[in-house]
Write a protein that holds these residues in place. Structure first.
Motif, PDB file in Angstrom:
ATOM      1  N   UNK A  35       0.900  -1.221  -0.125  1.00 11.97           N
ATOM      2  CA  UNK A  35      -0.123   0.134   0.017  1.00 11.97           C
ATOM      3  C   UNK A  35       0.901   1.398  -0.034  1.00 11.97           C
ATOM      4  N   UNK A  36       1.994   1.339   0.685  1.00 12.98           N
ATOM      5  CA  UNK A  36       2.728   2.384   0.683  1.00 12.98           C
ATOM      6  C   UNK A  36       3.597   2.618  -0.653  1.00 12.98           C
ATOM      7  N   UNK A  37       3.819   1.423  -1.211  1.00  9.87           N
ATOM      8  CA  UNK A  37       4.290   1.773  -2.593  1.00  9.87           C
ATOM      9  C   UNK A  37       3.444   2.399  -3.397  1.00  9.87           C
ATOM     10  N   UNK A  38       2.110   1.862  -3.392  1.00  8.73           N
ATOM     11  CA  UNK A  38       1.061   2.595  -4.198  1.00  8.73           C
ATOM     12  C   UNK A  38       0.987   4.126  -3.873  1.00  8.73           C
ATOM     13  N   UNK A  39       1.107   4.462  -2.706  1.00  5.48           N
ATOM     14  CA  UNK A  39       0.901   5.843  -2.184  1.00  5.48           C
ATOM     15  C   UNK A  39       2.319   6.550  -2.630  1.00  5.48           C
ATOM     16  N   UNK A  40       3.371   6.022  -2.729  1.00  2.00           N
ATOM     17  CA  UNK A  40       4.667   6.709  -3.405  1.00  2.00           C
ATOM     18  C   UNK A  40       4.445   7.099  -4.661  1.00  2.00           C
ATOM     19  N   UNK A  41       3.797   6.297  -5.599  1.00  2.00           N
ATOM     20  CA  UNK A  41       3.736   6.647  -7.042  1.00  2.00           C
ATOM     21  C   UNK A  41       2.934   7.939  -7.260  1.00  2.00           C
TER      22      UNK A  41
END
Length: 231
Positions: free
Chosen positions: A23-29
């Motif tokens: 989920x954090x990787x998605x946010x960081x996009x």
């Protein structure tokens, strides 16, 4: 009551949450410097991975018992792991009705009273008490604190006192004086999710893996993320 963590669960608590990290990787996009909250830090495995992924900075809010946060803070500082991330520690004591839900409500109310937006979080990972009387008010408050596009990850959705091998009425008979049989048998987080998340049109469940019945569930607030990545 305190946080009902199994006494011999270190091997599980030492593993970071893959769903929270995804989920954090998605946010960081979309958000270069997100504001992330973790409620219930355990041994800090997920916390340390959050810090590793947040290489450009941001804010990380940690909610747990004072002593647990103290130990984690010392570990982070010893490893110089914080980097550019601004970490805030929201500790609570161990009185029966004291919990991170109260700390979270104080944070939200203080912002509202000072005419600041309550929508501050891009990602929240809730892995704490697993009990209705703590996590229900925490969930209700968190829903108002999420930014559009933000994710809430609920851990251990099927956890219950009865199905836990170490923290159950057989090993801890005092639970029989605290909870009814339905409360001992029914997973509290599943009930919270069904009651407060699935009924809220502002949120939709998202699946970050192929498992359509995961033990961790993820909900995303509708709307566009607040910023785009830095070039």
């Amino acid at each position: 009551m305190g946080e009902p963590k199994p006494t011999d669960a270190s091997k599980f608590l030492s593993r970071p949450s893959e769903d929270a990290l995804t989920a954090l990787e998605y946010v960081l996009t979309n958000v270069s410097k997100p504001c992330v909250a973790e409620l219930g830090v355990g041994l800090g495995a997920t916390t340390m991975e959050f810090l590793r992924l947040m290489q450009l900075g941001g804010d990380l809010h940690l909610y747990d018992f004072h002593l647990r946060l103290k130990d984690l803070r010392e570990r982070i500082e010893a490893q110089s792991a914080a980097g550019p991330v601004n970490i805030r520690y929201f500790g609570n004591g161990r009185l029966r009705f004291e919990s991170y839900a109260w700390k979270l409500a104080e944070t939200a109310l203080k912002r509202h009273q000072s005419q600041q937006t309550m929508q501050i979080y891009d990602l929240v990972y809730l892995d704490g008490a697993h009990t209705f009387h703590i996590d229900a008010p925490a969930c209700v408050t968190l829903k108002e604190m999420m930014r559009p596009g933000g994710y809430i990850v609920f851990d251990d959705i099927y956890w219950s006192f009865r199905n836990n091998p170490t923290y159950n009425p057989d090993t801890h008979p005092d639970l029989l004086d605290l909870y009814s049989e339905p409360q001992l048998s029914r997973p509290h987080i599943e009930m919270i999710v069904d009651l407060f998340m699935r009924t809220d049109e502002r949120y939709s469940q998202v699946f970050l893996t192929e498992d359509k019945k995961p033990k961790r569930v993820v909900f995303q607030r509708q709307g566009e993320p607040r910023e785009t990545p830095e070039s």
